[in-house]
Enzyme design. Structure first.
Site, PDB file in Angstrom:
ATOM      1  N   ASN A  46       6.925  24.994  25.850  1.00 21.96           N
ATOM      2  CA  ASN A  46       5.694  24.292  25.470  1.00 21.96           C
ATOM      3  C   ASN A  46       5.910  22.821  25.827  1.00 21.96           C
ATOM      4  O   ASN A  46       6.605  22.094  25.109  1.00 21.96           O
ATOM      5  CB  ASN A  46       5.456  24.482  23.968  1.00 21.96           C
ATOM      6  CG  ASN A  46       4.196  23.797  23.499  1.00 21.96           C
ATOM      7  OD1 ASN A  46       3.532  23.080  24.260  1.00 21.96           O
ATOM      8  ND2 ASN A  46       3.857  24.003  22.242  1.00 21.96           N
ATOM      9  N   ARG A  93       3.123  27.793  27.634  1.00 16.83           N
ATOM     10  CA  ARG A  93       1.846  27.463  26.996  1.00 16.83           C
ATOM     11  C   ARG A  93       1.076  26.569  27.959  1.00 16.83           C
ATOM     12  O   ARG A  93       1.582  25.536  28.390  1.00 16.83           O
ATOM     13  CB  ARG A  93       2.087  26.718  25.690  1.00 16.83           C
ATOM     14  CG  ARG A  93       0.794  26.235  25.099  1.00 16.83           C
ATOM     15  CD  ARG A  93       1.025  25.402  23.870  1.00 16.83           C
ATOM     16  NE  ARG A  93      -0.269  24.955  23.399  1.00 16.83           N
ATOM     17  CZ  ARG A  93      -0.508  23.717  22.995  1.00 16.83           C
ATOM     18  NH1 ARG A  93       0.444  22.807  23.006  1.00 16.83           N
ATOM     19  NH2 ARG A  93      -1.704  23.381  22.577  1.00 16.83           N
ATOM     20  N   HIS A 100      -6.450  26.300  20.461  1.00 17.80           N
ATOM     21  CA  HIS A 100      -5.650  26.987  19.422  1.00 17.80           C
ATOM     22  C   HIS A 100      -5.830  28.507  19.498  1.00 17.80           C
ATOM     23  O   HIS A 100      -5.588  29.222  18.521  1.00 17.80           O
ATOM     24  CB  HIS A 100      -6.077  26.569  17.993  1.00 17.80           C
ATOM     25  CG  HIS A 100      -5.585  25.228  17.542  1.00 17.80           C
ATOM     26  ND1 HIS A 100      -6.237  24.506  16.568  1.00 17.80           N
ATOM     27  CD2 HIS A 100      -4.529  24.485  17.909  1.00 17.80           C
ATOM     28  CE1 HIS A 100      -5.603  23.374  16.350  1.00 17.80           C
ATOM     29  NE2 HIS A 100      -4.549  23.334  17.165  1.00 17.80           N
ATOM     30  N   HIS A 142      -6.986  27.192  11.253  1.00 15.33           N
ATOM     31  CA  HIS A 142      -5.708  26.614  11.686  1.00 15.33           C
ATOM     32  C   HIS A 142      -5.750  25.136  11.276  1.00 15.33           C
ATOM     33  O   HIS A 142      -6.448  24.333  11.899  1.00 15.33           O
ATOM     34  CB  HIS A 142      -5.529  26.772  13.196  1.00 15.33           C
ATOM     35  CG  HIS A 142      -4.233  26.186  13.690  1.00 15.33           C
ATOM     36  ND1 HIS A 142      -3.211  26.957  14.207  1.00 15.33           N
ATOM     37  CD2 HIS A 142      -3.781  24.915  13.703  1.00 15.33           C
ATOM     38  CE1 HIS A 142      -2.200  26.170  14.519  1.00 15.33           C
ATOM     39  NE2 HIS A 142      -2.533  24.923  14.226  1.00 15.33           N
ATOM     40  N   GLY A 147      -3.481  22.011  10.848  1.00 18.80           N
ATOM     41  CA  GLY A 147      -2.209  21.319  11.058  1.00 18.80           C
ATOM     42  C   GLY A 147      -2.533  19.883  11.395  1.00 18.80           C
ATOM     43  O   GLY A 147      -3.506  19.324  10.872  1.00 18.80           O
ATOM     44  N   GLY A 185      -3.537  19.092  14.391  1.00 20.56           N
ATOM     45  CA  GLY A 185      -4.824  19.492  14.985  1.00 20.56           C
ATOM     46  C   GLY A 185      -5.404  20.593  14.109  1.00 20.56           C
ATOM     47  O   GLY A 185      -4.650  21.383  13.539  1.00 20.56           O
ATOM     48  N   ARG A 224      -7.853  12.809  14.819  1.00 25.00           N
ATOM     49  CA  ARG A 224      -9.119  13.031  15.530  1.00 25.00           C
ATOM     50  C   ARG A 224     -10.261  13.108  14.519  1.00 25.00           C
ATOM     51  O   ARG A 224     -10.102  13.691  13.445  1.00 25.00           O
ATOM     52  CB  ARG A 224      -9.085  14.334  16.334  1.00 25.00           C
ATOM     53  CG  ARG A 224      -8.057  14.348  17.450  1.00 25.00           C
ATOM     54  CD  ARG A 224      -8.249  15.621  18.290  1.00 25.00           C
ATOM     55  NE  ARG A 224      -7.111  15.839  19.156  1.00 25.00           N
ATOM     56  CZ  ARG A 224      -6.350  16.935  19.146  1.00 25.00           C
ATOM     57  NH1 ARG A 224      -6.611  17.930  18.322  1.00 25.00           N
ATOM     58  NH2 ARG A 224      -5.327  17.042  19.972  1.00 25.00           N
ATOM     59  N   GLY A 247       0.406  23.955   9.603  1.00 25.09           N
ATOM     60  CA  GLY A 247       1.268  23.217   8.656  1.00 25.09           C
ATOM     61  C   GLY A 247       0.614  22.985   7.307  1.00 25.09           C
ATOM     62  O   GLY A 247       1.246  23.181   6.257  1.00 25.09           O
ATOM     63  N   ILE A 248      -0.660  22.569   7.305  1.00 29.83           N
ATOM     64  CA  ILE A 248      -1.349  22.321   6.031  1.00 29.83           C
ATOM     65  C   ILE A 248      -1.778  23.645   5.406  1.00 29.83           C
ATOM     66  O   ILE A 248      -1.552  23.900   4.222  1.00 29.83           O
ATOM     67  CB  ILE A 248      -2.589  21.414   6.259  1.00 29.83           C
ATOM     68  CG1 ILE A 248      -2.160  20.055   6.841  1.00 29.83           C
ATOM     69  CG2 ILE A 248      -3.367  21.238   4.977  1.00 29.83           C
ATOM     70  CD1 ILE A 248      -3.328  19.168   7.306  1.00 29.83           C
ATOM     71  N   GLY A 249      -2.373  24.502   6.218  1.00 27.87           N
ATOM     72  CA  GLY A 249      -2.887  25.777   5.711  1.00 27.87           C
ATOM     73  C   GLY A 249      -1.796  26.649   5.102  1.00 27.87           C
ATOM     74  O   GLY A 249      -2.016  27.335   4.100  1.00 27.87           O
ATOM     75  N   GLU A 250      -0.607  26.614   5.679  1.00 30.40           N
ATOM     76  CA  GLU A 250       0.485  27.462   5.195  1.00 30.40           C
ATOM     77  C   GLU A 250       1.200  26.855   3.989  1.00 30.40           C
ATOM     78  O   GLU A 250       1.728  27.576   3.148  1.00 30.40           O
ATOM     79  CB  GLU A 250       1.537  27.667   6.312  1.00 30.40           C
ATOM     80  CG  GLU A 250       1.036  28.522   7.448  1.00 30.40           C
ATOM     81  CD  GLU A 250       1.944  28.462   8.682  1.00 30.40           C
ATOM     82  OE1 GLU A 250       3.154  28.219   8.533  1.00 30.40           O
ATOM     83  OE2 GLU A 250       1.409  28.653   9.795  1.00 30.40           O
ATOM     84  N   ASN A 251       1.252  25.507   3.961  1.00 31.13           N
ATOM     85  CA  ASN A 251       2.157  24.863   2.993  1.00 31.13           C
ATOM     86  C   ASN A 251       1.491  24.122   1.847  1.00 31.13           C
ATOM     87  O   ASN A 251       2.180  23.663   0.949  1.00 31.13           O
ATOM     88  CB  ASN A 251       3.065  23.860   3.728  1.00 31.13           C
ATOM     89  CG  ASN A 251       3.931  24.553   4.750  1.00 31.13           C
ATOM     90  OD1 ASN A 251       4.658  25.475   4.407  1.00 31.13           O
ATOM     91  ND2 ASN A 251       3.840  24.127   6.010  1.00 31.13           N
TER      92      ASN A 251
HETATM   93  P1  AMP Z   1       1.425  21.233  12.195  1.00 26.72           P
HETATM   94  O1  AMP Z   1       0.694  20.391  13.198  1.00 26.72           O
HETATM   95  O2  AMP Z   1       0.925  22.641  12.118  1.00 26.72           O
HETATM   96  O3  AMP Z   1       2.922  21.147  12.307  1.00 26.72           O
HETATM   97  O4  AMP Z   1       1.080  20.612  10.753  1.00 26.72           O
HETATM   98  C1  AMP Z   1       1.371  19.282  10.425  1.00 26.72           C
HETATM   99  C2  AMP Z   1       0.623  18.924   9.134  1.00 26.72           C
HETATM  100  O5  AMP Z   1       1.030  19.816   8.086  1.00 26.72           O
HETATM  101  C3  AMP Z   1       0.909  17.508   8.654  1.00 26.72           C
HETATM  102  O6  AMP Z   1      -0.303  16.900   8.223  1.00 26.72           O
HETATM  103  C4  AMP Z   1       1.801  17.757   7.439  1.00 26.72           C
HETATM  104  O7  AMP Z   1       1.680  16.752   6.468  1.00 26.72           O
HETATM  105  C5  AMP Z   1       1.227  19.065   6.915  1.00 26.72           C
HETATM  106  N1  AMP Z   1       2.152  19.705   5.974  1.00 26.72           N
HETATM  107  C6  AMP Z   1       3.346  20.272   6.228  1.00 26.72           C
HETATM  108  N2  AMP Z   1       3.903  20.684   5.046  1.00 26.72           N
HETATM  109  C7  AMP Z   1       3.028  20.360   4.059  1.00 26.72           C
HETATM  110  C8  AMP Z   1       3.016  20.513   2.634  1.00 26.72           C
HETATM  111  N3  AMP Z   1       4.023  21.090   2.007  1.00 26.72           N
HETATM  112  N4  AMP Z   1       1.951  20.041   1.946  1.00 26.72           N
HETATM  113  C9  AMP Z   1       0.930  19.442   2.591  1.00 26.72           C
HETATM  114  N5  AMP Z   1       0.865  19.271   3.919  1.00 26.72           N
HETATM  115  C10 AMP Z   1       1.896  19.727   4.649  1.00 26.72           C
END
Ligand code: AMP
Length: 403
Positions: free
Chosen positions: A7, A89, A179, A207, A209, A211, A240, A331-335
């Site tokens: 990637n 990718r 995505h 999704h 994150g 983005g 964005r 990242g946000i959706g999962e965590n």
């Molecule tokens: P990604 O682009 O998918 O890697 O996601 C990055 C985003 O996920 C960033 O805004 C991070 O702050 C957010 N993120 C990762 N872990 C957490 C968490 N535990 N709580 C809130 N946001 C998170």
């Protein structure tokens, strides 16, 4: 088959080495043998490698460009096994590439032609493909997996803008969506989890994150998605803006003495969570600032972010005539259970009630977070774009051999 997944970003290369084959895909037990990234090319690039069962290696090292980065990766993974194919990718496949393809001269020319639509991304992806060909030789097959391809099934009512149709015909101005590999992966996981046939998948994938995009998946196919001609449209993202009134651009030209290129940079890199909060594009930082310091701009940025997601969710449910589930990923959706809870608050009117305990006590591999009585289910499914690229690469190579 050992697949090297590459990637390539503007000054970075991320990679994984994944062992996969038909039986492993069937059992969902493909193996990630190694992963890593080389970032911020220059005299002190950040290099990170991790092989399965071995300690991680983190160091700084001079990395001139993509070719040098791929050379370092190949040297490092040589001891782990042969590379049988490479999956790349590629951000933009235009209307031409509606699925993953084996790379040859014609495909290279096609990706180059799409560079007009993704001038920041496709040329970099091409650099990665050319470097891998030089370093591995033409006997190692290479496959391009496009971010846009999954959305090729959108109907014209979803992909056309209400502009003079000639702009689409002459200048290819339409919504492409991005995505796609992530939305497709998540939809396939949901299908397998629920034991459904592919055309019985009616869900909305989010999704979220750095983005962010939403996708309405109807009968297993992308029916609508929030990113458009570029990844700028749709949801609020880290930097964005997502949807805005296009007349703002002309207004800024006339009244803020800005040039179109400056405005484009403002909308892509200085807006979104960062622009509203004035603090950060990182959701963790904003949540800390909101909860611990009661920072009003951090709160506002998060509120606008969550409201925009709700707006798309409601719109997609109406467009699709109902959906079975909403899936969080990225990242946000999962965590972030806090963000999931804020987005889902008030969606009881659509049949979605979040189980607050499950939402906060979710295992790392995700699961269902709505109450058993919810008619609209809610799940968290961690995305894995690299795995999807590896599987596509295997399937494309196998198919091309069989022919
Ligand atoms: P990604 O682009 O998918 O890697 O996601 C990055 C985003 O996920 C960033 O805004 C991070 O702050 C957010 N993120 C990762 N872990 C957490 C968490 N535990 N709580 C809130 N946001 C998170």
């Amino acid at each position: 088959m050992n697949i090297l997944v590459l990637n390539c970003g503007s000054s970075s290369v991320r990679f994984q080495l994944i062992a996969t084959d038909a039986a492993l895909i069937e059992r969902d037990s493909d193996l990630c043998l190694a992963r890593g990234h080389l970032e911020r090319f220059g005299p002190e690039s950040l290099v990170s490698f991790r092989a399965e069962g071995q300690p991680a290696i983190e160091r700084t090292e001079a990395v001139a460009d993509h070719r040098a980065a791929i050379e370092i990766i190949l040297r490092w993974i040589k001891s782990l096994g042969d590379i049988h194919a490479v999956g790349h990718r590629v951000v933009h496949g235009g209307e031409r590439f509606q699925q993953s393809v084996r790379i040859d001269e014609e495909v290279l020319a096609g990706i180059e032609a799409c560079a007009e639509l993704a001038p920041l991304h496709n040329p970099v992806n091409l650099r990665g493909i050319r470097a891998a060909t030089e370093l591995l030789g033409t006997d190692v097959p290479q496959v391009a997996v496009f971010d846009t391809a999954f959305h090729a099934t959108m109907p014209d009512t979803s992909y056309l803008y209400a502009l003079p149709l000639e702009l689409y015909q002459k200048h290819h101005i339409r919504r492409y969506g991005f995505h796609g590999t992530s939305h497709r992966y998540v939809a396939e996981r949901y299908q397998k989890l629920k034991g459904l046939s592919p055309d019985a998948v009616n869900i909305i994938t989010l999704h979220l994150g750095n983005g962010c995009s939403a996708c309405a998946i109807k009968n297993g196919k992308s029916f609508d998605t929030s990113m458009g001609f570029t990844p700028l449209e749709g949801l609020v993202m880290g930097t964005r803006c997502g949807d805005i009134d296009p007349s703002i651009i002309e207004h800024l030209v006339a009244h803020a003495d800005m040039r179109p290129a400056e405005i484009d940079a403002l909308l892509n890199f200085d807006s979104g969570l960062l622009g509203v909060s004035g603090l950060s594009n990182d959701m963790r930082t904003l949540l800390d600032a909101d909860i611990e310091q009661h920072n009003p701009r951090a709160r506002l940025a998060i509120d606008i972010f969550c409201q925009r997601v709700k707006k798309y969710l409601g719109g997609y449910i109406a467009e699709m005539g109902g959906a079975d589930a909403v899936i969080f990923t990225g990242g946000i959706g999962e965590n972030s259970p806090v963000i999931r809870a804020r987005i889902c608050k008030g969606l009881e009117c659509l049949g979605l009630t979040l189980d607050s305990v499950r939402n906060f006590e979710l295992p790392p591999n995700g699961g269902e977070i709505s109450t058993p009585g919810s008619s609209l289910k809610c799940l968290v499914i961690p995305t894995n774009e690299e795995l999807m690229i590896a599987r596509d690469t295997f399937l494309v190579v196998e198919n091309s051999r069989a022919r």
